[in-house]
Design an enzyme around this catalytic site. Structure first.
Site, PDB file in Angstrom:
ATOM      1  N   LYS A  99      -3.441  36.338  43.565  1.00  0.00           N
ATOM      2  CA  LYS A  99      -4.681  36.173  42.787  1.00  0.00           C
ATOM      3  C   LYS A  99      -5.170  34.725  42.714  1.00  0.00           C
ATOM      4  CE  LYS A  99      -4.634  40.266  39.855  1.00  0.00           C
ATOM      5  NZ  LYS A  99      -4.709  40.795  38.486  1.00  0.00           N
ATOM      6  N   ASP A 122     -10.960  41.500  35.877  1.00  0.00           N
ATOM      7  CA  ASP A 122      -9.889  41.842  34.921  1.00  0.00           C
ATOM      8  C   ASP A 122     -10.333  41.597  33.476  1.00  0.00           C
ATOM      9  OD1 ASP A 122      -7.887  42.769  36.625  1.00  0.00           O
ATOM     10  OD2 ASP A 122      -7.031  40.781  36.939  1.00  0.00           O
TER      11      ASP A 122
HETATM   12  P1  NAP Z   1       2.913  36.860  35.829  1.00  0.00           P
HETATM   13  O1  NAP Z   1       1.825  35.923  36.174  1.00  0.00           O
HETATM   14  O2  NAP Z   1       4.149  36.910  36.675  1.00  0.00           O
HETATM   15  O3  NAP Z   1       3.345  36.509  34.296  1.00  0.00           O
HETATM   16  C1  NAP Z   1       4.408  37.182  33.683  1.00  0.00           C
HETATM   17  C2  NAP Z   1       4.443  36.850  32.192  1.00  0.00           C
HETATM   18  O4  NAP Z   1       5.477  37.647  31.582  1.00  0.00           O
HETATM   19  C3  NAP Z   1       4.800  35.391  31.887  1.00  0.00           C
HETATM   20  O5  NAP Z   1       4.144  34.995  30.705  1.00  0.00           O
HETATM   21  C4  NAP Z   1       6.318  35.477  31.669  1.00  0.00           C
HETATM   22  O6  NAP Z   1       6.830  34.426  30.868  1.00  0.00           O
HETATM   23  C5  NAP Z   1       6.406  36.787  30.907  1.00  0.00           C
HETATM   24  N1  NAP Z   1       7.726  37.391  30.950  1.00  0.00           N
HETATM   25  C6  NAP Z   1       8.325  37.986  32.022  1.00  0.00           C
HETATM   26  N2  NAP Z   1       9.543  38.457  31.671  1.00  0.00           N
HETATM   27  C7  NAP Z   1       9.721  38.143  30.357  1.00  0.00           C
HETATM   28  C8  NAP Z   1      10.763  38.365  29.423  1.00  0.00           C
HETATM   29  N3  NAP Z   1      11.896  38.998  29.764  1.00  0.00           N
HETATM   30  N4  NAP Z   1      10.607  37.936  28.147  1.00  0.00           N
HETATM   31  C9  NAP Z   1       9.441  37.292  27.777  1.00  0.00           C
HETATM   32  N5  NAP Z   1       8.421  37.051  28.626  1.00  0.00           N
HETATM   33  C10 NAP Z   1       8.562  37.467  29.895  1.00  0.00           C
HETATM   34  O7  NAP Z   1       2.403  38.366  35.775  1.00  0.00           O
HETATM   35  P2  NAP Z   1       0.937  38.872  35.344  1.00  0.00           P
HETATM   36  O8  NAP Z   1       0.075  38.981  36.537  1.00  0.00           O
HETATM   37  O9  NAP Z   1       0.498  38.037  34.188  1.00  0.00           O
HETATM   38  O10 NAP Z   1       1.247  40.366  34.870  1.00  0.00           O
HETATM   39  C11 NAP Z   1       1.943  40.607  33.650  1.00  0.00           C
HETATM   40  C12 NAP Z   1       1.887  42.089  33.290  1.00  0.00           C
HETATM   41  O11 NAP Z   1       0.541  42.494  33.061  1.00  0.00           O
HETATM   42  C13 NAP Z   1       2.424  43.018  34.387  1.00  0.00           C
HETATM   43  O12 NAP Z   1       3.172  44.028  33.746  1.00  0.00           O
HETATM   44  C14 NAP Z   1       1.188  43.603  35.015  1.00  0.00           C
HETATM   45  O13 NAP Z   1       1.400  44.907  35.546  1.00  0.00           O
HETATM   46  C15 NAP Z   1       0.262  43.686  33.786  1.00  0.00           C
HETATM   47  N6  NAP Z   1      -1.153  43.697  34.182  1.00  0.00           N
HETATM   48  C16 NAP Z   1      -1.872  44.803  33.863  1.00  0.00           C
HETATM   49  C17 NAP Z   1      -3.206  44.860  34.215  1.00  0.00           C
HETATM   50  C18 NAP Z   1      -4.007  46.086  33.875  1.00  0.00           C
HETATM   51  O14 NAP Z   1      -5.073  46.294  34.473  1.00  0.00           O
HETATM   52  N7  NAP Z   1      -3.552  46.888  32.934  1.00  0.00           N
HETATM   53  C19 NAP Z   1      -3.818  43.795  34.890  1.00  0.00           C
HETATM   54  C20 NAP Z   1      -3.051  42.648  35.184  1.00  0.00           C
HETATM   55  C21 NAP Z   1      -1.701  42.623  34.824  1.00  0.00           C
HETATM   56  P3  NAP Z   1       7.331  33.062  31.550  1.00  0.00           P
HETATM   57  O15 NAP Z   1       6.118  32.203  31.749  1.00  0.00           O
HETATM   58  O16 NAP Z   1       8.297  32.516  30.575  1.00  0.00           O
HETATM   59  O17 NAP Z   1       7.992  33.438  32.866  1.00  0.00           O
END
Ligand code: NAP
Length: 287
Positions: A72, A108
């Protein structure tokens, strides 16, 4: 039934991996329902080959495509332009061909706001919101909430520096929003939960059986709402706890459908049939 012809226009999704994506099902359902000459296909692109892959899509005349994890942000240098929303959050989830140019957009944020409205009856204007996470999903959410007039946004992330850099990105742009940072420590979260209108989980916690062990949800004031961007499973431990407390809550399915509807309209100039993408997603997840 989709019929491929010599004039069929190609849409798709670029990601790595991409085999699990539900986007082909929801977009092809809309194409079939409208009877338009398009097809939507998955493009698995290894991060090492993103540049040549985007050039290939350009040369092949692909009409538009979605962009998902992990591309992205990385895709931006390979595009000709990005929209204001995409530039603001530094992430593109939709690319549209405009003549010879590839233009990056971000649907988004709009999808998230639409889902808050439809699934929670929530308007961010003047509201106080606690956002868990500071990754790509949080960037889109915080930009959208700020643009929609939130009064106060608290960002709580596991890695403090990432939370701080997110807030520093938006503070100069949205002067009317009171931004602050929090840790994920239960004591600190409890203090915030007593004062907010909406809790949003943008982390991946809730997927694959993971859960927040110490989130003091009982402190959220009655009338407070909970939104979890995770949609598989449909009921995460956070949403189960919210439902048990009688709080209004929703998962991220509506956001996924709404960002897809916005992307589809950008590419085709036609709105997909109301509710079809959401129904298709639900069927795919259940089936
Ligand atoms: P990302 O950029 O990899 O960010 C992941 C986030 O989760 C970071 O803030 C990370 O914290 C945190 N995290 C991961 N494991 C953790 C844990 N065990 N405890 C606390 N925090 C934790 O991923 P993303 O693109 O933001 O996506 C995140 C989620 O949103 C995914 O599940 C994705 O499927 C969902 N999502 C949904 C939609 C939708 O349309 N519904 C759209 C986009 C994303 P750190 O910075 O400390 O690593």
């Amino acid at each position: 039934m989709i019929r491929i012809t010599g004039k069929t226009r190609v849409l798709g999704i670029v990601g790595w991996p991409v085999g699990h994506s539900l986007s082909p099902a929801m977009h092809n359902a809309a194409i079939a329902a409208l009877g338009i000459d398009y097809i939507y296909v998955p493009f698995p692109v290894d991060p090492e080959h993103l540049g040549p892959a985007v050039e290939g899509l350009r040369r092949l005349g692909v009409q538009g495509f979605n962009v998902t994890i992990p591309h992205k942000s990385a895709i931006i240098p390979f595009l000709d332009r990005v929209s204001r929303e995409a530039g603001l959050c530094g992430a593109v989830n939709t690319v549209r061909r405009d003549g010879d140019l590839l233009v990056g957009h971000n649907t988004d944020g709009a999808g998230f706001l639409a889902s808050l409205r439809e699934d929670l009856g929530f308007d961010p204007r003047g509201a106080a919101i606690l956002v868990l996470g500071a990754g790509g999903a949080a960037l889109g959410a915080v930009a959208a909430l700020s643009g929609a007039g939130a009064a106060r946004i608290i960002v709580a992330n596991r890695t403090a520096e990432r939370g701080a850099s997110l807030v520093e990105r938006f503070r100069p742009v949205f002067g009317g929003v009171g931004f602050s940072l929090s840790s994920l420590c239960p004591g600190e979260l409890a203090g915030h939960l007593r004062t907010i209108d909406l809790l949003v989980n943008t982390t991946s916690v809730g997927m694959n059986g993971t859960r927040f062990e110490d989130l003091p949800l009982a402190e959220l004031r009655s009338g407070g709402r909970v939104y979890d961007m995770v949609y598989a499973p449909a009921e995460t431990p956070l949403l189960a706890a919210a439902r048990e407390r009688g709080l209004t809550c929703a998962n991220g399915l509506g956001m996924l459908a709404s960002q897809g509807e916005a992307a589809f309209s950008l590419w085709t100039g036609i709105e997909p049939p109301a509710g079809l993408m959401k129904i298709t997603l639900r069927r795919e997840l259940e089936g």
